[in-house]
Structure formats: C-alpha cells, structure tokens
Design a protein around this motif. Structure first.
Motif, PDB file in Angstrom:
ATOM      1  N   UNK A  75       0.830  -1.179   0.000  1.00 28.39           N
ATOM      2  CA  UNK A  75       0.000   0.000   0.000  1.00 28.39           C
ATOM      3  C   UNK A  75       0.882   1.252   0.000  1.00 28.39           C
ATOM      4  N   UNK A  76       0.360   2.300  -0.534  1.00 28.64           N
ATOM      5  CA  UNK A  76       1.104   3.558  -0.640  1.00 28.64           C
ATOM      6  C   UNK A  76       1.470   4.097   0.731  1.00 28.64           C
ATOM      7  N   UNK A  77       0.525   4.096   1.664  1.00 25.79           N
ATOM      8  CA  UNK A  77       0.772   4.645   2.996  1.00 25.79           C
ATOM      9  C   UNK A  77       1.876   3.926   3.743  1.00 25.79           C
ATOM     10  N   UNK A  78       1.904   2.605   3.628  1.00 27.92           N
ATOM     11  CA  UNK A  78       2.938   1.821   4.305  1.00 27.92           C
ATOM     12  C   UNK A  78       4.317   2.173   3.762  1.00 27.92           C
ATOM     13  N   UNK A  79       4.435   2.224   2.450  1.00 33.25           N
ATOM     14  CA  UNK A  79       5.733   2.550   1.838  1.00 33.25           C
ATOM     15  C   UNK A  79       6.134   3.986   2.164  1.00 33.25           C
ATOM     16  N   UNK A  80       5.188   4.909   2.119  1.00 30.99           N
ATOM     17  CA  UNK A  80       5.482   6.305   2.453  1.00 30.99           C
ATOM     18  C   UNK A  80       5.969   6.420   3.897  1.00 30.99           C
ATOM     19  N   UNK A  81       5.306   5.729   4.816  1.00 35.52           N
ATOM     20  CA  UNK A  81       5.726   5.759   6.218  1.00 35.52           C
ATOM     21  C   UNK A  81       7.150   5.244   6.373  1.00 35.52           C
ATOM     22  N   UNK A  82       7.481   4.158   5.685  1.00 36.26           N
ATOM     23  CA  UNK A  82       8.844   3.614   5.744  1.00 36.26           C
ATOM     24  C   UNK A  82       9.864   4.617   5.218  1.00 36.26           C
ATOM     25  N   UNK A  83       9.547   5.268   4.119  1.00 42.13           N
ATOM     26  CA  UNK A  83      10.456   6.250   3.536  1.00 42.13           C
ATOM     27  C   UNK A  83      10.652   7.450   4.473  1.00 42.13           C
ATOM     28  N   UNK A  84       9.579   7.885   5.111  1.00 39.85           N
ATOM     29  CA  UNK A  84       9.685   9.014   6.038  1.00 39.85           C
ATOM     30  C   UNK A  84      10.533   8.651   7.255  1.00 39.85           C
ATOM     31  N   UNK A  85      10.345   7.460   7.779  1.00 43.44           N
ATOM     32  CA  UNK A  85      11.153   7.006   8.914  1.00 43.44           C
ATOM     33  C   UNK A  85      12.623   6.925   8.510  1.00 43.44           C
ATOM     34  N   UNK A 128       6.708   8.931  12.577  1.00 44.20           N
ATOM     35  CA  UNK A 128       5.436   8.716  11.898  1.00 44.20           C
ATOM     36  C   UNK A 128       4.388   8.242  12.895  1.00 44.20           C
ATOM     37  N   UNK A 129       3.201   8.818  12.805  1.00 46.14           N
ATOM     38  CA  UNK A 129       2.044   8.369  13.585  1.00 46.14           C
ATOM     39  C   UNK A 129       0.889   8.172  12.609  1.00 46.14           C
ATOM     40  N   UNK A 130      -0.014   7.285  12.945  1.00 44.06           N
ATOM     41  CA  UNK A 130      -1.134   6.963  12.068  1.00 44.06           C
ATOM     42  C   UNK A 130      -2.463   7.288  12.724  1.00 44.06           C
ATOM     43  N   UNK A 131      -3.430   7.610  11.893  1.00 39.69           N
ATOM     44  CA  UNK A 131      -4.817   7.680  12.326  1.00 39.69           C
ATOM     45  C   UNK A 131      -5.476   6.386  11.890  1.00 39.69           C
ATOM     46  N   UNK A 132      -6.242   5.770  12.783  1.00 38.69           N
ATOM     47  CA  UNK A 132      -6.860   4.495  12.465  1.00 38.69           C
ATOM     48  C   UNK A 132      -8.190   4.350  13.198  1.00 38.69           C
ATOM     49  N   UNK A 133      -9.135   3.669  12.567  1.00 38.95           N
ATOM     50  CA  UNK A 133     -10.381   3.363  13.273  1.00 38.95           C
ATOM     51  C   UNK A 133     -10.127   2.325  14.341  1.00 38.95           C
ATOM     52  N   UNK A 134      -9.066   1.537  14.182  1.00 39.24           N
ATOM     53  CA  UNK A 134      -8.713   0.509  15.161  1.00 39.24           C
ATOM     54  C   UNK A 134      -7.212   0.585  15.465  1.00 39.24           C
ATOM     55  N   UNK A 135      -6.781   1.585  16.232  1.00 41.93           N
ATOM     56  CA  UNK A 135      -5.353   1.706  16.524  1.00 41.93           C
ATOM     57  C   UNK A 135      -4.847   0.509  17.307  1.00 41.93           C
ATOM     58  N   UNK A 136      -3.623   0.131  17.019  1.00 42.69           N
ATOM     59  CA  UNK A 136      -3.045  -1.019  17.704  1.00 42.69           C
ATOM     60  C   UNK A 136      -1.608  -0.753  18.065  1.00 42.69           C
ATOM     61  N   UNK A 137      -0.999  -1.764  18.612  1.00 39.83           N
ATOM     62  CA  UNK A 137       0.412  -1.630  18.937  1.00 39.83           C
ATOM     63  C   UNK A 137       1.205  -2.142  17.750  1.00 39.83           C
ATOM     64  N   UNK A 138       2.047  -1.326  17.252  1.00 33.53           N
ATOM     65  CA  UNK A 138       2.852  -1.696  16.105  1.00 33.53           C
ATOM     66  C   UNK A 138       4.048  -0.782  16.020  1.00 33.53           C
ATOM     67  N   UNK A 139       4.565  -0.668  14.840  1.00 32.24           N
ATOM     68  CA  UNK A 139       5.759   0.142  14.618  1.00 32.24           C
ATOM     69  C   UNK A 139       5.488   1.635  14.798  1.00 32.24           C
TER      70      UNK A 139
END
Length: 140
Positions: free
Chosen positions: A1-11, A17-28
C-alpha cells in the motif's frame, strides 16, 4: 500500500510517523483513533503532528461500482478531509502542511508526462462535477 511505503520512507529520512486508524493497535507506529464517518478523532492527534498526509478512503477496487458503492467511495474521502479541515481550523496545533491525496488515477496513464492540478483529468466512470471545478462539496 502507498501509505505503508510512504511511512517507511519518512522514517528512513528521520521523521517520526504516527497513524490515524479506526482501530489503533500496537505496532511500529504511534496511532490515534479516528472515525471520519462519525466525525470523531483523538483530541491529541492533530496537536501531535507537524505535517499531515491524508490517504484515507474506501478502496476503489473492492466490489462492483454500484450507485451505493460510488457514494461510499466519495463519502469516505470527503468525510476524512472535512474532519481534518474542522480540526485544522482550531488554533491548538502547529501543523505546517496538510496533504490529501485520493484517486491518483484521475489523470490516467500519461507515461512520463508531468501532471499538475491544471492538467485535465482523464475520462472517468464517475467523478462529481465539483471535484475538479472548485465548487463546494456537499456534506456527507
């Protein structure tokens, strides 16, 4: 997905990087809860950000494009953008830039041609007149 790759590039470039999600979880990534269709967002999300990149919206590849599905696709994009606009109108943040991208295929396959907002869109199966005219979008 575009967002995943963009987040990796920004990091990789040194950004947090922080995400908005309807179901936030513990992750990277740190994540904040939001529900654009309900018009809700974690009150700490926008004040946390320096920059916001909005790629949210229902997938255009999930299912047949019935009239109901077209409304869902459009509403999912408008709701998130309207929610961000509402939050950015508040003075309690330091966001420097808001980027919202959706339906990048609107210009069609232009090979190596550079496209801008002035470039005419390719013929679309559905694209509301107000999407490219600058007219006020309807409330969802």
């Amino acid at each position: 997905m575009i967002g995943t790759r963009l987040a990796e590039m920004l990091i990789d470039a040194g950004y947090e990087v922080a995400l908005l999600s309807r179901t936030p979880g513990s992750g990277r990534y740190r994540s904040f809860r939001w529900d654009p269709l309900a018009g809700t967002i974690d009150e700490a999300a926008v004040p946390y950000a320096d920059y916001i990149i909005n790629l949210a919206g229902s997938s255009v590849s999930d299912g047949k494009w019935t009239q109901e599905r077209k409304r869902e696709i459009l509403s999912s994009r408008l709701a998130g953008t309207q929610l961000m606009a509402r939050e950015l109108a508040k003075a309690s943040h330091h966001v420097q830039t808001f980027i919202s991208a959706s339906a990048i295929g609107i210009y069609g396959d232009r090979d190596d041609q550079v496209v801008t907002e002035e470039t005419a869109p390719a013929p679309m199966i559905f694209w509301p007149k107000y999407a490219s005219s600058g007219k006020q979008q309807p409330k969802t």
